[in-house]
Design a protein around this motif. Structure first.
Motif, short mmCIF file in Angstrom:
data_model
loop_
_atom_site.label_atom_id
_atom_site.label_comp_id
_atom_site.label_asym_id
_atom_site.label_seq_id
_atom_site.Cartn_x
_atom_site.Cartn_y
_atom_site.Cartn_z
N MET A 1 -2.40 12.72 39.70
CA MET A 1 -2.72 11.53 40.48
C MET A 1 -4.18 11.13 40.31
O MET A 1 -4.52 9.94 40.28
N THR A 2 -5.07 12.12 40.18
CA THR A 2 -6.48 11.81 39.93
C THR A 2 -6.64 11.14 38.57
O THR A 2 -7.42 10.19 38.41
N ARG A 3 -5.88 11.61 37.59
CA ARG A 3 -5.93 11.01 36.26
C ARG A 3 -5.46 9.55 36.31
O ARG A 3 -6.04 8.68 35.65
N LEU A 4 -4.43 9.26 37.11
CA LEU A 4 -3.97 7.89 37.27
C LEU A 4 -5.07 7.01 37.86
O LEU A 4 -5.23 5.84 37.47
N ALA A 5 -5.82 7.55 38.80
CA ALA A 5 -6.84 6.76 39.49
C ALA A 5 -8.10 6.59 38.67
O ALA A 5 -8.73 5.52 38.71
N GLY B 1 -8.51 6.92 35.26
CA GLY B 1 -8.34 6.31 33.95
C GLY B 1 -8.82 7.21 32.83
O GLY B 1 -8.93 8.43 32.98
N THR B 2 -9.16 6.61 31.71
CA THR B 2 -9.61 7.33 30.51
C THR B 2 -10.95 6.77 30.06
O THR B 2 -11.38 5.71 30.54
N PRO B 3 -11.64 7.44 29.11
CA PRO B 3 -12.90 6.88 28.60
C PRO B 3 -12.72 5.50 27.98
O PRO B 3 -13.61 4.65 28.06
N ALA C 1 -14.25 15.27 35.79
CA ALA C 1 -13.67 15.90 34.60
C ALA C 1 -12.40 15.21 34.13
O ALA C 1 -12.14 15.13 32.91
N MET C 2 -11.59 14.68 35.05
CA MET C 2 -10.27 14.19 34.68
C MET C 2 -10.30 12.91 33.85
O MET C 2 -9.27 12.51 33.31
N ARG C 3 -11.43 12.26 33.75
CA ARG C 3 -11.50 11.10 32.85
C ARG C 3 -11.52 11.55 31.40
O ARG C 3 -11.15 10.78 30.50
N TYR C 4 -11.92 12.79 31.14
CA TYR C 4 -12.14 13.23 29.77
C TYR C 4 -11.13 14.25 29.28
O TYR C 4 -11.09 14.55 28.08
N PRO D 1 -11.50 2.98 31.62
CA PRO D 1 -11.89 3.56 32.91
C PRO D 1 -11.42 2.69 34.07
O PRO D 1 -11.38 1.47 33.98
N LEU D 2 -11.09 3.37 35.18
CA LEU D 2 -10.64 2.67 36.38
C LEU D 2 -11.62 2.97 37.52
O LEU D 2 -12.72 2.46 37.54
N MET D 3 -11.23 3.82 38.45
CA MET D 3 -12.12 4.17 39.55
C MET D 3 -13.16 5.19 39.09
O MET D 3 -12.89 6.01 38.21
N SER D 4 -14.33 5.13 39.70
CA SER D 4 -15.34 6.13 39.37
C SER D 4 -14.99 7.46 40.03
O SER D 4 -14.31 7.50 41.06
N GLY D 5 -15.47 8.54 39.42
CA GLY D 5 -15.24 9.85 40.02
C GLY D 5 -15.85 9.97 41.39
O GLY D 5 -15.29 10.61 42.29
#
Length: 336
Positions: A64-68, A70-72, A132-135, A75-79
Motif C-alpha cells: 500500500m505504501t508503494r501504491l501511494a 509511486g516510483t522514481p 525506501a519504497m519509492r526505490y 512519483p506520487l506522494m512524498s515519503g
C-alpha cells in the motif's frame, strides 16, 4: 453495599491497573485465572492469535505504501507526507476515541516509554519505509523486513531482562548476513554496494523492533488500544503540521489515496490494537515470531496489487531468513 459478582471493589482503580488485560467492554475478575485452568497456555494461544491478526494487517503496509509513493519515474506522494499524514490521521482518530472513552491520562512513569514507542513506530519506521519504497519493490522490501521478527524478539529480551542462549544470537547474525547478501545481490549496482534504500529498510527494522518492545511492555498494564492512541496523540504536535506542510499539490490517482488511507487507518492504528494486545498476553519474544508470516503475505499481496513478480531468488532468501528466525524462536530464553 458489596460489589456485584465478578467486579472488585474500587472499580475505577482496578480498571486502570488491569487495563492491559482487557479489551474495551470486557470484564476481568483478576489478572490471574483460577488454579487448574491452564492459564498460561490459554493466554499465550490468545496472544499468538491476536499477533497473527496484527501481522495480517501489517503485511499490506509495504504494497500500500508503494501504491501511494509511486516510483522514481512516476512519483506520487512524498515519503514525508505518507509518514506524517498517516500518523496525523491516526492521531486525530485516537484523540476522538480517547475522548469518547473518557480515558484517564497515562501515569507519569509511562510518558517516557510512550515517547520511545512513538519514536519507533510513529516516526522511525513509517518515515524510513516511505522513503525506501519509492526505490525498491514490495517483494524486495519484504525480504529485508523479514528480519523484523528476530529483531523484535531480541529487543524484547533485552527490555524484559531475559537472557537468550548464545545460539539465539548466532541465528540473529546469520539472519542479518542473509539479509545483507540479498540486498547486495539485488542492489542493481556494479560491485558490492548497498542501495541506500536497503539501509533505510534495515534502520526501519531497528526502529520498529524498539517500538514494538516498548509498546508491548506498556500493554502489560495499559489497555492495548490506549498504548498506540496515546503514542499517536503525543506525536500530533509534530505530525499534523508536517502533514499539512507536505500535503500533495498535484492531483493524484485514487489508488494512491487508497493506499494512503489503508496505512493511516489500518497499519498505523487498528493493527496495533491487536498487535500490542497479543504482545502483552503472549510475551514479546514469543508473539514476535508470528511475524514469520509477514514477508510471505507482503510478497503475495504485491503480486496482484502491484503486478510484481515473485521470483525464486526472493522466495529462497525469504525462506532462509524465516528459517533462522524459526530456529532462534525455539532456543531457550532465561530471566536474568
Amino acid at each position: 453495599m458489596s460489589p456485584p459478582p465478578g467486579r472488585p471493589a474500587g472499580g475505577a482503580h482496578r480498571s486502570r491497573r488491569d487495563g492491559g488485560h482487557a479489551l474495551s467492554g470486557e470484564r476481568t475478575t483478576s489478572p490471574l485465572p483460577p488454579a487448574g485452568a491452564a492459564p498460561l497456555q490459554s493466554q499465550e494461544t490468545r496472544g499468538l492469535l491476536l499477533g497473527l491478526v496484527g501481522v495480517a494487517i501489517f503485511a499490506l503496509t509495504l504494497p500500500m505504501t508503494r501504491l501511494a509513493v509511486g516510483t522514481p519515474e512516476a512519483p506520487l506522494m512524498s515519503g514525508l507526507f505518507i509518514a506524517m499524514g498517516r500518523a496525523a490521521v491516526a492521531g486525530l482518530l485516537s484523540a476522538a476515541l480517547l475522548a469518547w472513552q473518557r480515558a484517564p491520562l497515562p501515569a507519569r512513569a509511562d510518558w517516557w516509554p510512550l515517547a520511545l514507542t512513538a519514536a519507533g513506530v510513529v516516526f522511525g519506521f513509517p518515515l524510513l519505509t516511505s522513503w525506501a519504497m519509492r526505490y525498491v519493490g514490495a517483494v524486495h522490501a519484504a525480504v529485508i523486513i523479514g528480519l523484523l521478527p528476530l529483531a523484535t524478539a531480541a529487543a524484547g529480551a533485552l527490555l524484559h531482562r531475559q537472557r537468550p542462549a548464545g545460539a539465539f544470537w548466532a541465528c540473529a547474525l546469520l539472519g542479518s548476513a542473509l539479509v545483507v547478501a540479498y540486498a547486495l545481490l539485488r542492489s542493481g549496482q556494479e560491485g558490492l554496494a548497498l542501495h541506500p534504500a536497503d539501509l533505510l529498510l534495515m534502520a526501519a527494522v531497528v526502529c520498529a523492533a524498539g517500538g514494538y518492545a516498548w509498546g508491548g511492555r506498556l500493554a502489560q498494564h495499559m489497555r492495548a488500544d490506549a498504548v498506540i492512541c496515546w503514542a499517536l496523540v503525543l506525536s500530533l504536535p509534530a505530525t499534523l503540521p508536517l502533514a499539512l506542510w507536505s500535503w500533495p499539490r498535484a492531483a493524484l490517482p485514487a489508488a494512491a489515496w487508497g493506499g494512503f488511507a489503508y496505512v493511516a487507518v489500518f497499519s498505523m492504528w487498528l493493527g496495533f490494537f491487536a498487535w500490542y494486545r497479543g504482545l502483552a498476553l503472549g510475551g514479546t519474544v514469543r508473539v514476535s515470531q508470528t511475524q514469520l508470516a509477514q514477508p510471505f503475505l507482503s510478497m503475495l499481496f504485491a503480486v496482484p496489487l502491484l503486478g510484481e513478480r515473485l521470483d525464486a531468488v526472493s522466495l529462497g532468501f525469504g525462506l532462509a531468513v524465516l528459517a533462522t528466525v524459526a530456529i532462534g524462536r525455539r532456543l531457550p530464553v532465561q530471566k536474568r
